[in-house]
Design a protein around this motif. Structure first.
Motif, PDB file in Angstrom:
ATOM      1  N   VAL A   1      50.520  91.562  41.877  1.00  0.00           N
ATOM      2  CA  VAL A   1      50.521  90.111  41.736  1.00  0.00           C
ATOM      3  C   VAL A   1      50.723  89.489  43.107  1.00  0.00           C
ATOM      4  CG1 VAL A   1      51.663  88.109  40.710  1.00  0.00           C
ATOM      5  CG2 VAL A   1      51.453  90.243  39.397  1.00  0.00           C
ATOM      6  N   ASN A   2      49.800  88.610  43.499  1.00  0.00           N
ATOM      7  CA  ASN A   2      49.901  87.896  44.775  1.00  0.00           C
ATOM      8  C   ASN A   2      49.897  86.397  44.502  1.00  0.00           C
ATOM      9  OD1 ASN A   2      49.366  90.262  46.782  1.00  0.00           O
ATOM     10  ND2 ASN A   2      47.701  90.404  45.298  1.00  0.00           N
ATOM     11  N   ILE A   3      51.037  85.749  44.694  1.00  0.00           N
ATOM     12  CA  ILE A   3      51.107  84.292  44.613  1.00  0.00           C
ATOM     13  C   ILE A   3      51.106  83.802  46.052  1.00  0.00           C
ATOM     14  CG2 ILE A   3      52.319  82.296  43.693  1.00  0.00           C
ATOM     15  CD1 ILE A   3      51.388  84.286  41.550  1.00  0.00           C
ATOM     16  N   ASP A   4      49.944  83.379  46.534  1.00  0.00           N
ATOM     17  CA  ASP A   4      49.827  82.995  47.941  1.00  0.00           C
ATOM     18  C   ASP A   4      50.353  81.602  48.218  1.00  0.00           C
ATOM     19  OD1 ASP A   4      48.728  85.429  48.404  1.00  0.00           O
ATOM     20  OD2 ASP A   4      46.658  84.738  48.585  1.00  0.00           O
ATOM     21  N   SER A   5      50.292  80.710  47.231  1.00  0.00           N
ATOM     22  CA  SER A   5      50.873  79.377  47.377  1.00  0.00           C
ATOM     23  C   SER A   5      51.123  78.798  45.998  1.00  0.00           C
ATOM     24  CB  SER A   5      49.941  78.447  48.170  1.00  0.00           C
ATOM     25  OG  SER A   5      48.745  78.216  47.459  1.00  0.00           O
ATOM     26  N   ALA A   6      52.218  78.055  45.865  1.00  0.00           N
ATOM     27  CA  ALA A   6      52.570  77.404  44.602  1.00  0.00           C
ATOM     28  C   ALA A   6      53.815  76.569  44.837  1.00  0.00           C
ATOM     29  CB  ALA A   6      52.838  78.428  43.498  1.00  0.00           C
ATOM     30  N   TYR A   7      54.100  75.658  43.912  1.00  0.00           N
ATOM     31  CA  TYR A   7      55.374  74.947  43.973  1.00  0.00           C
ATOM     32  C   TYR A   7      56.493  75.928  43.653  1.00  0.00           C
ATOM     33  CZ  TYR A   7      59.112  71.682  42.834  1.00  0.00           C
ATOM     34  OH  TYR A   7      60.308  71.022  42.776  1.00  0.00           O
ATOM     35  N   GLU A   8      56.428  76.576  42.502  1.00  0.00           N
ATOM     36  CA  GLU A   8      57.299  77.709  42.188  1.00  0.00           C
ATOM     37  C   GLU A   8      56.402  78.900  41.872  1.00  0.00           C
ATOM     38  OE1 GLU A   8      60.044  76.373  39.166  1.00  0.00           O
ATOM     39  OE2 GLU A   8      61.416  75.616  40.695  1.00  0.00           O
ATOM     40  N   GLY A   9      56.761  80.064  42.382  1.00  0.00           N
ATOM     41  CA  GLY A   9      55.880  81.215  42.257  1.00  0.00           C
ATOM     42  C   GLY A   9      55.843  81.792  40.869  1.00  0.00           C
ATOM     43  N   LEU A  10      56.969  82.312  40.384  1.00  0.00           N
ATOM     44  CA  LEU A  10      57.090  82.867  39.034  1.00  0.00           C
ATOM     45  C   LEU A  10      58.148  82.063  38.300  1.00  0.00           C
ATOM     46  CD1 LEU A  10      57.315  86.692  39.916  1.00  0.00           C
ATOM     47  CD2 LEU A  10      55.244  85.322  39.566  1.00  0.00           C
ATOM     48  N   GLU A  11      57.799  81.530  37.132  1.00  0.00           N
ATOM     49  CA  GLU A  11      58.785  80.755  36.365  1.00  0.00           C
ATOM     50  C   GLU A  11      58.669  81.109  34.889  1.00  0.00           C
ATOM     51  OE1 GLU A  11      60.515  76.388  36.603  1.00  0.00           O
ATOM     52  OE2 GLU A  11      58.506  76.376  35.723  1.00  0.00           O
ATOM     53  N   ALA A  12      59.825  81.360  34.284  1.00  0.00           N
ATOM     54  CA  ALA A  12      59.927  81.611  32.847  1.00  0.00           C
ATOM     55  C   ALA A  12      61.389  81.497  32.458  1.00  0.00           C
ATOM     56  CB  ALA A  12      59.385  82.993  32.493  1.00  0.00           C
ATOM     57  N   ASN A  13      61.642  81.453  31.175  1.00  0.00           N
ATOM     58  CA  ASN A  13      63.011  81.468  30.681  1.00  0.00           C
ATOM     59  C   ASN A  13      63.642  82.848  30.932  1.00  0.00           C
ATOM     60  OD1 ASN A  13      64.533  81.513  27.407  1.00  0.00           O
ATOM     61  ND2 ASN A  13      65.418  80.742  29.295  1.00  0.00           N
ATOM     62  N   VAL A  14      62.850  83.886  30.658  1.00  0.00           N
ATOM     63  CA  VAL A  14      63.278  85.260  30.902  1.00  0.00           C
ATOM     64  C   VAL A  14      62.209  85.951  31.744  1.00  0.00           C
ATOM     65  CG1 VAL A  14      63.850  87.487  29.874  1.00  0.00           C
ATOM     66  CG2 VAL A  14      64.548  85.365  28.729  1.00  0.00           C
ATOM     67  N   ILE A  15      62.620  86.528  32.873  1.00  0.00           N
ATOM     68  CA  ILE A  15      61.693  87.231  33.761  1.00  0.00           C
ATOM     69  C   ILE A  15      62.133  88.680  33.848  1.00  0.00           C
ATOM     70  CG2 ILE A  15      60.750  87.390  36.098  1.00  0.00           C
ATOM     71  CD1 ILE A  15      61.282  84.360  36.361  1.00  0.00           C
ATOM     72  N   ASN A  16      61.248  89.588  33.422  1.00  0.00           N
ATOM     73  CA  ASN A  16      61.532  91.021  33.466  1.00  0.00           C
ATOM     74  C   ASN A  16      60.548  91.706  34.406  1.00  0.00           C
ATOM     75  OD1 ASN A  16      63.562  90.909  31.360  1.00  0.00           O
ATOM     76  ND2 ASN A  16      61.876  90.706  29.891  1.00  0.00           N
ATOM     77  N   VAL A  17      61.073  92.364  35.442  1.00  0.00           N
ATOM     78  CA  VAL A  17      60.236  93.111  36.378  1.00  0.00           C
ATOM     79  C   VAL A  17      60.618  94.580  36.265  1.00  0.00           C
ATOM     80  CG1 VAL A  17      59.552  93.435  38.783  1.00  0.00           C
ATOM     81  CG2 VAL A  17      60.095  91.134  37.940  1.00  0.00           C
ATOM     82  N   SER A  18      59.664  95.397  35.787  1.00  0.00           N
ATOM     83  CA  SER A  18      59.952  96.817  35.601  1.00  0.00           C
ATOM     84  C   SER A  18      58.976  97.718  36.350  1.00  0.00           C
ATOM     85  CB  SER A  18      59.903  97.167  34.109  1.00  0.00           C
ATOM     86  OG  SER A  18      58.627  96.894  33.566  1.00  0.00           O
ATOM     87  N   GLY A  19      57.951  97.134  36.972  1.00  0.00           N
ATOM     88  CA  GLY A  19      56.980  97.936  37.699  1.00  0.00           C
ATOM     89  C   GLY A  19      56.015  97.059  38.456  1.00  0.00           C
ATOM     90  N   GLY A  20      55.019  97.694  39.069  1.00  0.00           N
ATOM     91  CA  GLY A  20      54.017  96.963  39.817  1.00  0.00           C
ATOM     92  C   GLY A  20      54.525  96.458  41.146  1.00  0.00           C
ATOM     93  N   LYS A  21      53.675  95.718  41.843  1.00  0.00           N
ATOM     94  CA  LYS A  21      54.024  95.094  43.120  1.00  0.00           C
ATOM     95  C   LYS A  21      53.747  93.607  43.019  1.00  0.00           C
ATOM     96  CE  LYS A  21      52.747  99.195  45.837  1.00  0.00           C
ATOM     97  NZ  LYS A  21      51.860  99.732  46.903  1.00  0.00           N
ATOM     98  N   SER A  22      54.731  92.797  43.358  1.00  0.00           N
ATOM     99  CA  SER A  22      54.599  91.347  43.277  1.00  0.00           C
ATOM    100  C   SER A  22      54.984  90.727  44.603  1.00  0.00           C
ATOM    101  CB  SER A  22      55.483  90.783  42.159  1.00  0.00           C
ATOM    102  OG  SER A  22      55.123  91.335  40.907  1.00  0.00           O
ATOM    103  N   TYR A  23      54.088  89.891  45.128  1.00  0.00           N
ATOM    104  CA  TYR A  23      54.307  89.204  46.399  1.00  0.00           C
ATOM    105  C   TYR A  23      54.199  87.708  46.144  1.00  0.00           C
ATOM    106  CZ  TYR A  23      53.008  93.906  47.889  1.00  0.00           C
ATOM    107  OH  TYR A  23      52.928  95.284  48.040  1.00  0.00           O
ATOM    108  N   VAL A  24      55.263  86.970  46.464  1.00  0.00           N
ATOM    109  CA  VAL A  24      55.343  85.567  46.076  1.00  0.00           C
ATOM    110  C   VAL A  24      55.664  84.699  47.280  1.00  0.00           C
ATOM    111  CG1 VAL A  24      56.533  83.891  44.619  1.00  0.00           C
ATOM    112  CG2 VAL A  24      56.141  86.223  43.769  1.00  0.00           C
TER     113      VAL A  24
END
Length: 608
Positions: free
Chosen positions: A451-474
């Protein structure tokens, strides 16, 4: 006829690494997209309009507009039935079969003999150039028709319309209109170019007598073939069926005033090159959420192959129920979305109020493929609590388990929030309050992929955020990762994977901000942010707990460490490239800005 611009997956990843200032490692990523497919753009699909006489071929013969009477095969029995309306006569193509074992109503005085089969193909000339297909069969169309092909067959009849170098232009109703059939296939034949022009004035009010699209169907509809089909729809939608829409293999470009593609019950793309353009509405859309005969909820959009590019004034994809990107054995889909002013087709007076890349009312699943979004609102968005037609409520969940995602959400630094595109540009208007890279009203689960969030006001938003794998760049202008108040206690849970977060070292920003708790038991997290208690690299209203994995803080963070966690003070916070070894594995990342200090929490050895 068609040329494809190759976008290689490795190149996509390389670009996003530079843009986000992310890390590279020596580990293998087994969740990467299965196949790097080609990405199609609007100029790749074109078609020349036909100029010759319009011909319809059936198994029994052919009819062309240059003739006043029908042409049939030798020894066929023919007849003409005149159908009168208030204005004109409707042309009819009709096949009838009579065998010794089945008696059918005779349209002529001739009688069939034993063991004979008589086929009748009837065309009635008229001034309206409306051709009505009333029976199952295959109909091959070529040449130029300024009129309509109307399908009014039996409810179990299967009709196949082959386009073999045809142009159909009509300004009084849908150029191809299917009011009754079991199912219909429209196939663009190999090495042919076909054009459908709906030249009606733009729709201003509902009219049940008018078809809603240039191709409009009231049955399951499949668009397929090895040729090219270009559709121009000035009235409303491009392709619209009230049932299930399937697209397979062909090169298809649809430009519509409203929705380019609409299947009320579902939309499935399995292969081919598809360009969907909406100048004033959403690009690809479903509508119904009741259950089908198998007990499944309608309203899904499924992309399992091919290259799909959407240019939309509003939302790129709007699924009434679920959206899914997955892979078949022969490859995964490549999907590109431009919304709002990122689409060069958006009309200056467009009245859309939502410009999301992909929006669902229940669940959004990315399992494989390459997804690139440039949007003026949330890149990915899932609603919670919407009442669905099956009696349930939308779950507001986004699951990312594979593939490569790159999202750019327009978020200028001088705006208080996100990205609404007003007609004609930004001006001085307020922007959308929730223009996030990825926004789930309830739960965001990242278990694989990139996951590549190159630009945003907020990158990842949720009530519950679970990260268990992968690569995320925000990278974000406000909070990089934000667990917001909602259905349950706000929480960020990291049990695995790699998460790299960048926000400014100055201003009211947080790298990771939870309005409840942050818990890390595994994985690797690098988070950057300001160096004070109010604006920080990591912050939680309740607590930041680390009992496993590695947390690298560039800036301020108040952490409660437990278990076998050790604290390291390294020098990784200056601007530029840095390499850190975590349990012997090297990770290289880049800081665009300098930050206050470096603090590392880990259950393994960390050195620089």
């Amino acid at each position: 006829m068609k040329k494809l611009i190759a976008i290689i997956l490795a190149a996509l990843i390389a670009v996003t690494l530079v843009a986000c200032g992310t890390a590279t490692t020596t580990t293998n990523d087994t969740t990467a997209a299965k196949t790097a497919l080609e990405a199609v753009v609007d100029s790749d699909i074109t078609a020349a309009e036909a100029t010759g006489e319009f011909i319809i071929k059936t198994d029994d013969g052919e009819y062309n507009t240059a003739e006043a009477t029908e042409t049939t095969a030798a020894d066929e029995t023919t007849s003409a039935k005149e159908t009168t309306t208030e204005e004109t006569t409707v042309e009819t193509i009709k096949e009838e079969e009579t065998t010794t074992e089945t008696t059918k109503e005779e349209t002529t005085s001739e009688q069939t003999t034993a063991a004979e089969t008589t086929k009748t193909s009837t065309v009635i000339d008229n001034t309206k150039s409306v051709y009505t297909i009333t029976k199952a069969g295959t109909y091959t169309l070529s040449g130029l028709l300024e009129g309509q092909v109307l399908v009014d067959a039996g409810e179990d009849d299967e009709v196949i319309i082959e386009l073999a170098g045809a142009t159909i232009t009509y300004g009084k109703d849908s150029p191809i209109k299917i009011i009754s059939a079991g199912k219909v296939e429209i196939s663009a034949k190999k090495n042919t170019e076909n054009v459908i022009n709906d030249t009606r004035s733009t729709k201003t009010a509902d009219d049940e007598d008018q078809g809603e699209g240039a191709i409009y169907a009231k049955c399951d509809l499949k668009i397929k073939g090895s040729g090219t089909l270009v559709i121009n729809a000035a009235y409303n939608n491009g392709i619209h069926t009230t049932k299930d829409l399937t697209i397979q293999n062909l090169s298809l470009k649809v430009t519509a005033y409203n929705n380019a593609l609409k299947g009320n019950d579902s939309i499935t793309v399995t292969s081919g090159a598809v360009v969907a353009v909406s100048t004033n509405g959403d690009g690809v859309k479903t509508e119904n959420t009741d259950t089908n005969k198998n007990g499944e909820t309608r309203g899904d959009i499924v992309l399992s192959g091919g290259s799909i590019t959407v240019y939309a004034a509003g939302d790129g994809f709007q699924a009434a129920h679920n959206f899914e990107m997955t892979a078949k054995e022969d490859g995964a889909p490549t999907v590109t979305v431009y919304t709002g002013s990122y689409s060069g087709y958006t009309a200056s007076g467009a009245k859309t109020t939502s410009y999301k890349g992909i929006k669902v009312q229940n669940e959004l699943n990315i399992k494989d493929g390459v997804l690139t979004i440039q949007s003026y609102d949330d890149g990915l968005h899932a609603d919670y609590g919407t009442a669905l037609g099956d009696g349930s409520k939308g779950q507001g969940t986004i699951n990312i388990s594979g593939g490569t995602i790159t999202i750019n959400v327009y978020s200028p630094a001088n705006k208080t929030s996100g990205g609404r595109r007003g007609p004609g540009g930004w001006g001085g208007q307020q922007t959308v309050s929730g223009a996030d890279g990825i926004h789930a009203d309830y739960t965001l689960n990242i278990s694989g992929g990139e996951v590549n969030i190159d630009s945003a006001y907020e990158g990842l938003e949720a009530n519950v955020i679970n990260v268990s794998g992968g690569k995320s760049y925000v990278s974000a202008n406000d909070d990089g990762v934000n667990a917001a108040k909602g259905v349950t206690t706000a929480q960020v849970n990291v049990t695995g994977g790699y998460l790299d977060v960048t926000v400014s070292p100055n201003g009211d920003t947080d790298g990771i901000d939870s309005n409840g708790t942050y818990k890390q038991t595994g994985g690797i997290v690098i988070t950057r942010g300001p160096s004070n208690q109010n604006m920080a690299a990591i912050d939680a209203d309740s607590s930041v707990s680390v009992t496993g994995g590695t947390l690298i803080i560039l800036g301020y963070g108040r952490v409660s460490a437990g278990g076998s966690i050790k604290t390291y003070s390294l020098s990784l916070h200056s601007a530029g490239s840095h390499t850190v070894k975590i349990n012997g594995v090297s990770y290289t990342f880049n800081n665009v800005n300098a930050y206050g200090k470096t603090t590392v929490y880990s259950d393994v050895t960390v050195t620089s």
